[in-house]
Design a protein around this motif. Structure first.
Motif, PDB file in Angstrom:
ATOM      1  N   LEU A 246      14.150  -4.673 -20.380  1.00  0.00           N
ATOM      2  CA  LEU A 246      15.674  -4.348 -20.356  1.00  0.00           C
ATOM      3  C   LEU A 246      15.772  -3.883 -18.902  1.00  0.00           C
ATOM      4  CD1 LEU A 246      16.095  -2.567 -23.701  1.00  0.00           C
ATOM      5  CD2 LEU A 246      17.177  -4.520 -22.957  1.00  0.00           C
ATOM      6  N   ASN A 247      14.825  -3.248 -18.245  1.00  0.00           N
ATOM      7  CA  ASN A 247      15.036  -2.534 -16.902  1.00  0.00           C
ATOM      8  C   ASN A 247      15.264  -3.772 -15.884  1.00  0.00           C
ATOM      9  OD1 ASN A 247      14.634  -0.092 -17.978  1.00  0.00           O
ATOM     10  ND2 ASN A 247      12.317   0.105 -17.277  1.00  0.00           N
ATOM     11  N   ASN A 248      14.704  -4.758 -16.141  1.00  0.00           N
ATOM     12  CA  ASN A 248      14.693  -5.956 -15.108  1.00  0.00           C
ATOM     13  C   ASN A 248      16.377  -6.545 -15.222  1.00  0.00           C
ATOM     14  OD1 ASN A 248      12.158  -5.501 -13.950  1.00  0.00           O
ATOM     15  ND2 ASN A 248      11.070  -6.767 -15.307  1.00  0.00           N
ATOM     16  N   ILE A 249      16.558  -6.837 -16.421  1.00  0.00           N
ATOM     17  CA  ILE A 249      17.779  -7.471 -16.835  1.00  0.00           C
ATOM     18  C   ILE A 249      18.827  -6.603 -16.184  1.00  0.00           C
ATOM     19  CG2 ILE A 249      19.565  -7.947 -18.564  1.00  0.00           C
ATOM     20  CD1 ILE A 249      17.329 -10.159 -18.244  1.00  0.00           C
ATOM     21  N   PHE A 250      18.935  -5.133 -16.414  1.00  0.00           N
ATOM     22  CA  PHE A 250      19.774  -4.485 -15.921  1.00  0.00           C
ATOM     23  C   PHE A 250      19.801  -4.346 -14.380  1.00  0.00           C
ATOM     24  CE2 PHE A 250      21.282   0.027 -14.963  1.00  0.00           C
ATOM     25  CZ  PHE A 250      22.712   0.022 -15.394  1.00  0.00           C
ATOM     26  N   LEU A 251      18.826  -4.133 -14.055  1.00  0.00           N
ATOM     27  CA  LEU A 251      18.734  -4.293 -12.306  1.00  0.00           C
ATOM     28  C   LEU A 251      19.255  -5.652 -11.799  1.00  0.00           C
ATOM     29  CD1 LEU A 251      17.918  -2.781  -9.667  1.00  0.00           C
ATOM     30  CD2 LEU A 251      15.464  -4.036  -9.922  1.00  0.00           C
ATOM     31  N   SER A 291      17.085  -9.194  -2.436  1.00  0.00           N
ATOM     32  CA  SER A 291      15.490  -8.782  -2.285  1.00  0.00           C
ATOM     33  C   SER A 291      14.900  -7.420  -3.321  1.00  0.00           C
ATOM     34  CB  SER A 291      15.126  -8.546  -0.880  1.00  0.00           C
ATOM     35  OG  SER A 291      15.582  -7.154  -0.602  1.00  0.00           O
ATOM     36  N   LEU A 292      15.844  -6.894  -3.825  1.00  0.00           N
ATOM     37  CA  LEU A 292      15.255  -5.597  -4.600  1.00  0.00           C
ATOM     38  C   LEU A 292      14.718  -6.312  -6.064  1.00  0.00           C
ATOM     39  CD1 LEU A 292      18.111  -3.115  -4.381  1.00  0.00           C
ATOM     40  CD2 LEU A 292      16.058  -3.074  -3.341  1.00  0.00           C
ATOM     41  N   PHE A 293      15.412  -7.230  -6.386  1.00  0.00           N
ATOM     42  CA  PHE A 293      14.831  -7.854  -7.841  1.00  0.00           C
ATOM     43  C   PHE A 293      13.345  -8.338  -7.530  1.00  0.00           C
ATOM     44  CE2 PHE A 293      14.146 -11.002 -11.087  1.00  0.00           C
ATOM     45  CZ  PHE A 293      14.485 -10.279 -12.441  1.00  0.00           C
ATOM     46  N   PRO A 294      13.120  -9.078  -6.816  1.00  0.00           N
ATOM     47  CA  PRO A 294      11.694  -9.787  -6.812  1.00  0.00           C
ATOM     48  C   PRO A 294      10.644  -8.446  -6.373  1.00  0.00           C
ATOM     49  CG  PRO A 294      12.736 -10.447  -4.985  1.00  0.00           C
ATOM     50  CD  PRO A 294      13.862 -10.000  -6.045  1.00  0.00           C
ATOM     51  N   LEU A 295      10.883  -7.499  -5.575  1.00  0.00           N
ATOM     52  CA  LEU A 295      10.434  -6.446  -5.257  1.00  0.00           C
ATOM     53  C   LEU A 295       9.877  -5.621  -6.502  1.00  0.00           C
ATOM     54  CD1 LEU A 295      11.626  -5.220  -1.627  1.00  0.00           C
ATOM     55  CD2 LEU A 295       9.657  -6.151  -2.270  1.00  0.00           C
ATOM     56  N   GLN A 296      11.105  -5.318  -7.389  1.00  0.00           N
ATOM     57  CA  GLN A 296      10.749  -4.746  -8.495  1.00  0.00           C
ATOM     58  C   GLN A 296       9.963  -5.526  -9.417  1.00  0.00           C
ATOM     59  OE1 GLN A 296      10.945  -2.333 -10.490  1.00  0.00           O
ATOM     60  NE2 GLN A 296      10.868  -3.181 -12.453  1.00  0.00           N
ATOM     61  N   CYS A 297      10.060  -6.948  -9.357  1.00  0.00           N
ATOM     62  CA  CYS A 297       9.128  -7.414 -10.363  1.00  0.00           C
ATOM     63  C   CYS A 297       7.569  -7.331  -9.811  1.00  0.00           C
ATOM     64  CB  CYS A 297       9.411  -8.988 -10.454  1.00  0.00           C
ATOM     65  SG  CYS A 297      10.803  -9.157 -11.141  1.00  0.00           S
ATOM     66  N   ILE A 298       7.346  -7.009  -8.474  1.00  0.00           N
ATOM     67  CA  ILE A 298       5.845  -6.921  -7.725  1.00  0.00           C
ATOM     68  C   ILE A 298       5.440  -5.307  -8.144  1.00  0.00           C
ATOM     69  CG2 ILE A 298       4.610  -7.030  -5.790  1.00  0.00           C
ATOM     70  CD1 ILE A 298       6.636  -9.003  -4.776  1.00  0.00           C
ATOM     71  N   PHE A 299       6.385  -4.266  -7.978  1.00  0.00           N
ATOM     72  CA  PHE A 299       6.107  -3.137  -8.063  1.00  0.00           C
ATOM     73  C   PHE A 299       6.793  -2.534  -9.624  1.00  0.00           C
ATOM     74  CE2 PHE A 299       6.252  -3.984  -3.652  1.00  0.00           C
ATOM     75  CZ  PHE A 299       4.933  -3.559  -3.116  1.00  0.00           C
TER      76      PHE A 299
END
Length: 784
Positions: A246-251, A291-299
């Motif tokens: 849910l966090n990833n979808i919201f971001l 770029s925030l999204f792929p970085l969030q998927c990493i961290f």
């Protein structure tokens, strides 16, 4: 600074423990427990319930929920405590509403003070929808309070990086249903508007094909999706046990919303055109934002940080749009105000939401609804601007279309005028050349001279055909070409064409094959000259594009119902052929097989266009088959009405001797060479008197002293042209007895408008230059 503020508030409320008491007087429908709720932040500690009870009993720094119930984006574990006492003699059943709908995990521990029993209930966005209380999108707990009971409620909030909010409301079931119906009604209006506006703009995009419209449509849809997630509907319909999902979808939705808003602003303000440097700044913003999204998927464990950065990027975007507005060049554009107000609405809503989730603004009904209000206002304002903008474009387009039509008509009229002049200027000398050449051919017996004269005659006829093609093209374009409906013998016409074309084929060294079927009717109704033009054009093409081999000319006749006959003509050659992909284009105007062909074979490229147009006008069919390098076959079929025997008229043959029996002709012609040509033709006629004048004024004066039986009238002359002279004669200015004298127009102008005007002013016939002696004699003999 925020931690210091929170710490001071916690110290201030350390010793303010209290509980909410249900008295016997009245049981309320709704109770706010926020002023009775204490909160502690356990940060990253994972505590069990006993440790939490101990922390609250030890007077850990606590904060009242009535002072601050929003704590921003955080990974910390928050605990809340509220004490409830039931002094009534009845069991109370309430629904406890707490947390935001997007909170991943909310654990309620109910501690009975008397029995010390602890009951645990779990809810939150990560819990399966079917297992929730009342299957609601909100975080609810079913709370039963027995008479004379003291309960301590301990609630654990875990968001894995989302917003921590600790509202605390008790609802009776009836009041909860009323509140839910009201919320769903408002939400239904809001989400209905989002869907309708998005679909409206999508349909508008397909109608207008504007990139700006589709970016606005996606921005509105994604903005509505943000509210959809904040209301908890996403987790209801797309449940996932992991809060990370849910966090990833919201971001991702936040990032895309910023991207489409930026793109909409960029296109609306035409930044690429007006400010190149700012345009590149926008592109950099898009890259950093995405770029925030792929970085969030990493961290994955730093979700709160990426939400804060996304929040910061939102303010940066509004700054960029604001700066773009300051540098916007078209300040006279009044509808830009809708774009400005829409962005202001979004900015205010965004600012209120940010201040709310960090606990800086008190949470009221208006503030809680600020997100939806700002989106709704922006959605309406942006859409109004685009609709007004497109409406203005439509008006502009219509005005431009009207101007274009007027301009096109002017060009069309100019083209017609130009072609009329070309026709007149070219036909006039051709009239002289062709008639003098015929006269030499008739008188001369020298074979070598006759051969040269025949070449002159053929070249002149080719030039005349090209002129006729240009004029026919103009008539077709203006829809002025008309067909005659006169009786003619089709077999005689086709035989005459065969004889003429056979000479050309044999001269070129080709083999000519002719075949005909039986059953040709004696007479049919149609336009003989146009029928001949179709066949001649096709045969000319076959001969022109064939260097070696043959030309086949096949004619057939078939009687069909309704007293009609179908004439089918097939022309086959062994010439250069046509490529398959070009066959559909050969009937276009000013077109040939290729540019190389045009250079090699000549021609202006109108022959087949005119052929197709004439066949279509007569309801006929044309078929083409061709193999490149091997030859081409054209097959045409046209239906004609058959003239029944009783309607047939015996057409008298043209006599060998021309005798007008003493008639007098007035020739009104300003060109001396044309006068000479008529003189060459008429001086061989017996019993014929001819007088020549140079314009209409001289013609009227000639009537004063002479008697005439017929007038040959040119149209374009100085002083008084043929139109004015004819009107004057019909009005009696040449004498009452001459009002009805036969007048034949003899002109190089062959446009349909000219033919119609000639009839309107009272001329009896119309002849086009170059004139033939047989045609001229027949026309005069018919009228005198």
């Amino acid at each position: 600074m925020k931690n210091i503020q929170t710490f001071l508030l916690m110290l201030f409320f350390t010793n303010c423990y209290s509980q909410y008491v249900f008295e016997k007087k009245a049981v309320p429908e709704k109770v706010s427990l926020e002023s009775f709720t204490e909160i502690i932040n356990a940060e990253d500690e994972v505590l069990d319930i006993q440790e939490v009870i101990l922390k609250f009993d030890q007077q850990e720094p606590k904060l009242k929920a009535s002072i601050q119930k929003y704590f921003g984006y955080t990974n910390d574990n928050f605990w809340a405590k509220v004490a409830i006492q039931n002094k009534t003699n009845q069991s109370l059943n309430y629904l406890l509403s707490t947390a935001t709908p997007m909170t991943n995990l909310v654990e309620l521990y109910i501690v009975d003070e008397q029995s010390k029993k602890i009951k645990k209930i779990v809810n939150g966005a990560s819990l399966n929808y079917s297992k929730r209380i009342l299957a609601s999108n909100e975080v609810l707990f079913d709370l039963s309070i027995n008479p004379d009971t003291n309960l301590d409620l301990y609630i654990h909030y875990s968001t894995t990086g989302g917003v921590v909010a600790i509202p605390m409301e008790l609802y009776s079931y009836e009041s909860f249903y009323k509140n839910t119906i009201q919320k769903k009604f408002i939400n239904g209006i809001f989400y209905g508007l989002v869907i309708q506006f998005s679909l409206f703009l999508i349909f508008l995009y397909f109608a207008m094909r504007g990139a700006k419209i589709v970016t606005l449509a996606f921005f509105i849809f994604l903005s509505g999706l943000i509210a959809f997630m904040l209301d908890g509907y996403f987790s209801v319909n797309f449940n996932h046990e992991s809060g990370v999902f849910l966090n990833n979808i919201f971001l991702l939705i936040l990032i895309l919303t910023g991207l489409f808003l930026g793109k909409f602003g960029e296109l609306s303000l035409k930044i690429k055109k007006n400010n190149k440097k700012l345009f590149y700044v926008f592109q950099i913003f898009y890259v950093l934002n995405i770029s925030l999204f792929p970085l969030q998927c990493i961290f994955k464990t730093h979700f709160a940080l990426f939400l804060i950065l996304s929040n910061l990027f939102g303010f940066i975007l509004f700054l960029l749009i604001g700066f773009a507005l300051l540098t916007f060049k078209n300040r006279k554009d009044k509808i830009i105000i809708f774009f400005v107000l829409g962005n202001i609405s979004l900015f205010v809503g965004y600012l209120i939401y940010t201040l709310k989730i960090y606990g800086i603004l008190d949470s009221t009904t208006v503030i809680e609804s600020s997100t939806k209000i700002s989106i709704a206002l922006a959605m309406i304002l942006f859409t109004i601007r685009e609709v007004v903008y497109l409406f203005r474009l439509r008006i502009l387009k219509n005005n431009l279309s009207e101007k274009a039509l007027i301009k096109a008509q002017e060009i069309k009229d100019l083209k017609c005028y130009l072609l009329c002049n070309i026709s007149h200027e070219l036909r006039t000398p051709l009239n002289v050349i062709m008639n003098l050449n015929r006269d030499i051919l008739e008188k001369n017996i020298d074979t070598s001279i006759n051969k040269k004269c025949e070449n002159i005659q053929n070249s002149s006829e080719n030039l005349l055909n090209s002129i006729n093609d240009i004029l026919d093209f103009s008539k077709i374009e203006k829809k002025e070409l008309k067909l005659d409906n006169l009786a003619f013998n089709p077999l005689q016409t086709l035989t005459r064409i065969r004889k003429t074309q056979e000479l050309r084929v044999t001269e070129k060294g080709l083999k000519f094959n002719f075949s005909e079927s039986e059953g040709f009717p004696n007479l049919v109704i149609g336009d003989e000259s146009r029928f001949s033009q179709i066949i001649n054009n096709l045969l000319n093409n076959a001969i022109k594009f064939t260097s070696v081999g043959f030309v086949d000319f096949d004619i057939k006749s078939k009687v069909i119902p309704n007293n009609k006959v179908r004439l089918t003509v097939s022309i086959t050659d062994s010439g250069v052929g046509i490529e398959n992909e070009k066959i559909d284009r050969i009937f276009d105007s000013f077109s040939q097989n290729s540019i190389d062909n045009k250079r090699a074979y000549g021609g202006i490229g109108l022959g087949l266009y005119i052929v197709k147009s004439l066949i279509d006008m007569q309801g006929g069919i044309v078929e083409v088959k061709s193999v490149l390098g091997k030859g081409t076959n054209f097959k045409i079929s046209i239906d004609f009405d058959i003239v029944v025997q009783s309607q047939m008229e015996i057409v008298a043959a043209v006599p060998a001797v021309y005798d007008l029996g003493g008639k007098s002709i007035l020739v009104v012609e300003d060109n001396k060479m044309n006068q000479m040509i008529i003189d060459v033709i008429t001086k061989k006629w017996l019993n014929t008197k001819v007088l020549y004048v140079n314009n209409g004024q001289e013609a009227l004066e000639a009537f004063e002293t002479n008697h005439f039986d017929i007038v040959l009238m040119d149209l374009q002359m100085p002083i008084m042209d043929g139109y004015e002279a004819t009107v004057a004669i019909r009005d009696g200015e040449a004498g009452a007895h001459n009002c009805n004298i036969p007048i034949i127009a003899v002109t190089a102008d062959v446009m349909e408008t000219t033919k119609n005007r000639v009839k309107e002013i009272g001329m009896n016939d119309y002849l086009s230059k170059p004139i033939k002696k047989e045609t001229l004699y027949k026309a005069i003999k018919k009228l005198v």
